[in-house]
Enzyme design. Structure first.
Site: not given
Length: 269
Positions: A2, A33, A115
């Site tokens: 993402h 992801d 992330s």
């Protein structure tokens, strides 16, 4: 994934000393992801050691590193492993909604900007990739197992892409409560069922499941000899296979158990 969702963007990796290097997205995982990047440079970099998720235990100490809030570079936070084998529905403006299975829960502070950063054990080994945080809870964050990342890395090095197997069925995992409500004869497995719209068929057209003869209403009890249940879903089990692998399914159909062999296909993102 993402973070690196925009195929038209230019990506730059900034080192701790401020040095910048252009980076290229080599592949994106169609299910997890995860994205694999490569730094375009002649410099020889020292890499972190990749550990194994098999050795993780609840309560062990971990360290998360990332670019917190996209503002505070190389932020380090500490905590413990607070859960294993979690299933989380993650959502974001860039990639929509994804169901992430068998991921790691930690109370180490993970914020936007963390992330893609590593989750480390006290040996300095990477055991996870920071990916999500609970928007409603406190100190509940999630990381993808490094074992899934290692598999992606090896596939990219070998074939230049990430291949993911698929069967092509829509299913509901059977629990004791579900079995009672539907008056089923078994309280485990996965029942093949269609969704709420015509766009959600039980069996995808042209899929490996259709070719193998699976039908709506079939209950898949075992896959490759392993029992299917709440903590051992089809999605989790299938990740251990590769496209074109043959797998035997133990099926309950019309009160009788039969075996059907499915040749797994390749997921196309």
């Amino acid at each position: 994934k993402h973070v690196a969702y925009d195929d038209k963007a230019e990506y730059i990796v900034i080192m701790s000393d401020g040095t910048e290097y252009p980076a290229k997205i080599l592949a994106k995982d169609p299910v997890q992801d995860l994205a694999i990047m490569k730094i375009e440079a002649t410099t020889k970099f020292k890499a972190l050691t990749l550990g194994s998720a098999e050795d993780i235990q609840i309560g062990q100490s971990v360290i998360a590193i990332g670019n917190a809030l996209g503002e505070f570079q190389n932020t380090v936070s500490v905590g413990v492993i607070s859960g294993l084998g979690r299933t989380v529905i993650a959502s974001g403006e860039s990639v929509g909604t994804e169901t992430l299975e068998d991921i790691i829960q930690t109370d180490a502070a993970i914020n936007k900007g963390n992330s893609g950063g590593p989750l480390l054990n006290l040996k300095g080994e990477v055991i996870g990739i920071n990916t999500a945080v609970s928007s409603s809870g406190q100190n509940i964050s999630f990381a993808i197992s490094i074992d899934k990342a290692k598999k992606d890395i090896e596939q990219v090095k070998g074939s230049g892409k990430i291949s993911y197997p698929y069967m092509g069925v829509r299913y509901v995992v059977i629990t004791k409560e579900y079995a009672e409500s539907k008056k089923l004869s078994v309280d485990y497995g996965a029942i093949i069922t269609k969704g709420t719209t015509a766009d959600d068929p039980a069996i995808a057209a042209g899929s490996p499941a259709e070719k193998a003869g699976l039908k709506e209403g079939d209950i898949i009890l075992e896959m490759g000899g392993e029992k299917i249940g709440e903590n051992n879903t089809i999605a989790k089990m299938i990740s251990g296979y590769n496209p074109n692998d043959s797998v035997d399914l133990n099926i309950l159909r019309d009160g009788k158990e039969i075996t059907i062999t499915v040749v797994l296909g390749e997921w196309e993102q």
